[in-house]
Design a protein around this motif. Structure first.
Motif, PDB file in Angstrom:
ATOM      1  N   PHE A 173       0.662  -1.305  -0.050  1.00  0.00           N
ATOM      2  CA  PHE A 173      -0.212  -0.432   0.237  1.00  0.00           C
ATOM      3  C   PHE A 173       1.057   1.199  -0.074  1.00  0.00           C
ATOM      4  N   GLU A 174       2.371   1.228   0.426  1.00  0.00           N
ATOM      5  CA  GLU A 174       2.984   2.112   0.035  1.00  0.00           C
ATOM      6  C   GLU A 174       2.955   3.159  -1.372  1.00  0.00           C
ATOM      7  N   PRO A 175       2.831   2.508  -2.519  1.00  0.00           N
ATOM      8  CA  PRO A 175       2.249   3.265  -3.740  1.00  0.00           C
ATOM      9  C   PRO A 175       1.153   3.702  -3.136  1.00  0.00           C
ATOM     10  N   LEU A 176       0.259   3.728  -2.939  1.00  0.00           N
ATOM     11  CA  LEU A 176      -1.090   4.692  -2.778  1.00  0.00           C
ATOM     12  C   LEU A 176      -1.019   5.533  -1.928  1.00  0.00           C
ATOM     13  N   VAL A 177      -0.916   5.232  -1.007  1.00  0.00           N
ATOM     14  CA  VAL A 177       0.125   6.213   0.294  1.00  0.00           C
ATOM     15  C   VAL A 177       0.400   7.287  -0.006  1.00  0.00           C
ATOM     16  N   ASN A 178       1.341   6.626  -0.807  1.00  0.00           N
ATOM     17  CA  ASN A 178       2.107   8.067  -0.994  1.00  0.00           C
ATOM     18  C   ASN A 178       1.743   9.280  -2.243  1.00  0.00           C
ATOM     19  N   LEU A 179       0.813   8.202  -2.878  1.00  0.00           N
ATOM     20  CA  LEU A 179       0.051   8.588  -3.846  1.00  0.00           C
ATOM     21  C   LEU A 179      -0.903  10.042  -3.753  1.00  0.00           C
ATOM     22  N   ILE A 180      -1.503   9.696  -2.668  1.00  0.00           N
ATOM     23  CA  ILE A 180      -2.582   9.627  -2.376  1.00  0.00           C
ATOM     24  C   ILE A 180      -1.859  11.206  -1.428  1.00  0.00           C
ATOM     25  N   LEU A 181      -1.111  11.225  -0.725  1.00  0.00           N
ATOM     26  CA  LEU A 181      -0.114  12.194  -0.478  1.00  0.00           C
ATOM     27  C   LEU A 181       0.515  13.241  -0.622  1.00  0.00           C
ATOM     28  N   LYS A 182       0.505  12.574  -1.736  1.00  0.00           N
ATOM     29  CA  LYS A 182       1.018  13.620  -3.062  1.00  0.00           C
ATOM     30  C   LYS A 182       0.143  14.340  -3.198  1.00  0.00           C
ATOM     31  N   ALA A 183      -1.221  14.000  -3.482  1.00  0.00           N
ATOM     32  CA  ALA A 183      -2.912  14.621  -3.994  1.00  0.00           C
ATOM     33  C   ALA A 183      -3.360  15.491  -2.651  1.00  0.00           C
ATOM     34  N   VAL A 184      -3.183  15.493  -1.903  1.00  0.00           N
ATOM     35  CA  VAL A 184      -3.134  16.148  -0.227  1.00  0.00           C
ATOM     36  C   VAL A 184      -2.903  16.775   0.593  1.00  0.00           C
ATOM     37  N   GLY A 185      -1.142  16.485   0.370  1.00  0.00           N
ATOM     38  CA  GLY A 185      -0.617  17.494   0.968  1.00  0.00           C
ATOM     39  C   GLY A 185      -1.043  17.502   2.498  1.00  0.00           C
ATOM     40  N   ASP A 186       0.173  18.120   3.335  1.00  0.00           N
ATOM     41  CA  ASP A 186      -0.792  18.245   4.537  1.00  0.00           C
ATOM     42  C   ASP A 186      -1.808  19.139   5.305  1.00  0.00           C
ATOM     43  N   ASN A 187      -3.223  18.592   4.465  1.00  0.00           N
ATOM     44  CA  ASN A 187      -4.223  19.450   4.545  1.00  0.00           C
ATOM     45  C   ASN A 187      -4.926  18.072   4.785  1.00  0.00           C
ATOM     46  N   PRO A 188      -5.136  18.712   6.176  1.00  0.00           N
ATOM     47  CA  PRO A 188      -6.309  17.297   6.889  1.00  0.00           C
ATOM     48  C   PRO A 188      -7.916  17.401   6.207  1.00  0.00           C
ATOM     49  N   VAL A 189      -7.240  18.383   5.592  1.00  0.00           N
ATOM     50  CA  VAL A 189      -9.327  19.114   4.714  1.00  0.00           C
ATOM     51  C   VAL A 189      -9.650  18.243   3.895  1.00  0.00           C
ATOM     52  N   LYS A 190      -8.053  18.088   2.761  1.00  0.00           N
ATOM     53  CA  LYS A 190      -7.997  17.395   1.964  1.00  0.00           C
ATOM     54  C   LYS A 190      -8.349  16.227   2.340  1.00  0.00           C
ATOM     55  N   THR A 191      -7.314  15.563   3.409  1.00  0.00           N
ATOM     56  CA  THR A 191      -6.971  14.573   3.250  1.00  0.00           C
ATOM     57  C   THR A 191      -9.168  13.645   3.926  1.00  0.00           C
ATOM     58  N   THR A 192      -9.183  14.796   5.134  1.00  0.00           N
ATOM     59  CA  THR A 192     -11.050  14.110   5.518  1.00  0.00           C
ATOM     60  C   THR A 192     -11.436  13.523   4.055  1.00  0.00           C
TER      61      THR A 192
END
Length: 428
Positions: free
Chosen positions: A79-98
């Protein structure tokens, strides 16, 4: 008498759990056994508990090996590539993460299986929450809200029960519910936005959340267990497993058992490494399995004593006869507590036919009452009688009581939004 015993049993359970006086496992076993003994069901108790455990056994086996399989896949780094992809898309933004959590859960929930949805979404998103220092209760809340709406899909369970109980097709029951589900998902995304904003403010004011459980599915990563060269093999194996699940080729528990054994041999040929994987995740799997079988005893006693049926009938009986013209609205409103305190089988096969018979005398179409009965599904997944609820909290490393307190108001909000939408659109 049976109704009072039933509500007493559930209230005591909720109070003890919410105040953290008992673990869910001990409460699920001790409380119903004690109440049944006091009510004079001692001689039948063994058979009731056995039947309850038998009914839930395959679910328990499935969850044990599902946890072991996906935990192994996390260890390998699938799952690391998926996590990194999502992290790249949302950045360090909790709103985008939720908001991303809400959307991902909605998409993964299309398979109709709550357990696999929880495992996949928590496996993908929990590392992200940890990196950003977000409260895992926010994760479990959003997943359950989205899962509750998507649970209305015909292959999800409740809708199939309604169609079977009322002998109607998906065009009468499910199709008119699609706009209501869409409205529910919009509400969930809105809630995700609110919770994301709250987390962003909390992190800015108090710093990152750090009280993560070592027993959650993400756990402590071990670089020695990573298998980057086998990522495509693991991905293909996982996709085959999901295909088998969707097509229902073999029982899901058996599929996960076989997949885990194959994955263990492929990724960790050495026996000591295989033993290390099992011992590393055995605690989490056993914790969930214990609560699942405890829930089996709880529901076995509720069903065997007739308490569950009595509770449902009594809740219907308290409605004044003068309100009978509003049976559709009453059904929708009462579906929230009824699906919370009863299992789906008890409600849709035991209570809904009684409601439908009453509606027949009042010239209220059965499909209207069937659709109204689904409104409560937005809150149903929080029920202590739903096995997959314990899986979700265990995967995320949070307490069931904390999850219940955090999520309940938002889940009730989902039901209210769906009820208002169903009334405005004429669905019920």
């Amino acid at each position: 008498m049976l109704t009072l015993l039933g509500f007493l049993m559930i209230i005591i359970f909720m109070v003890l759990i919410m105040n953290k006086k008992m673990t869910p496992l001990t409460a699920l076993v001790i409380i119903p056994v004690t109440v049944a003994l006091l009510a004079g069901f001692g001689s039948q108790l063994g058979e009731m508990m056995k039947n309850g455990v038998k009914e839930i056994a395959l679910t328990g086996v499935m969850l044990i090996f599902a946890i072991l399989y996906f935990s192994l896949m996390i260890d390998t780094g699938l799952f690391e590539p998926l996590v990194n992809l999502i992290l790249k898309a949302v950045g360090d933004n909790p709103v985008k993460t939720t908001i991303g959590t809400a959307i991902l859960t909605t998409l993964v929930s299309l398979d109709g299986d709550g357990s696999s949805t929880y495992i996949i979404v928590v496996a993908a998103m929990l590392p992200l929450y940890k990196k950003q220092g977000m409260n895992p209760l926010t994760l479990t809340c959003i997943i359950m809200l989205a899962g509750g709406i998507m649970n209305i899909l015909p292959w999800g369970g409740p809708t199939a029960r309604v169609m079977s109980s009322l002998k109607l097709g998906h065009t009468e029951i499910f199709v008119p519910m699609i706009p209501i589900m869409a409205l529910g998902i919009i509400w969930v995304i809105f809630v995700a936005y609110i919770l994301g904003k709250k987390e962003k403010k909390r992190i800015a004011k108090y710093g990152k959340y750090t009280k993560y459980s070592a027993g959650d599915i993400a756990g402590e990563s071990d670089p020695k267990l990573l298998r980057p060269k086998l990522i495509w093999v693991n991905l293909i194996l996982t996709l085959v497993l999901l295909t088998v699940m969707i097509l229902d080729i073999v029982p899901l528990g058996i599929a996960f058992m076989i997949a885990f054994c194959i994955a263990s041999v492929i990724n960790y040929p050495k026996l000591k490494d295989q033993q290390k994987i099992i011992s590393k995740h055995a605690g989490n799997a056993l914790s969930v399995a214990g609560m699942i079988f405890g829930a089996g005893i709880f529901t076995g006693i509720l069903n065997g004593t007739g308490i569950m049926q009595a509770m449902g009938n009594s809740m219907i009986d308290i409605v004044p006869k003068s309100w009978s013209g509003y049976l559709n609205i009453i059904t929708a409103i009462f579906s929230v507590p009824l699906t919370f305190f009863l299992t789906n089988d008890a409600y849709y096969f035991g209570i809904l036919p009684i409601i439908e018979a009453t509606g027949h005398q009042l010239d209220i179409a059965p499909e209207i009452l069937g659709r109204a009965s689904l409104v409560g599904q937005a809150s149903h997944l929080l029920s202590p009688l739903v096995p997959s609820t314990y899986l979700l909290v265990s995967l995320a490393g949070v307490e069931y009581s904390d999850h219940l307190k955090y999520t309940l108001k938002w889940a009730i909000g989902s039901s209210i939004i769906m009820l208002i939408g169903a009334l405005l659109l004429g669905t019920i």
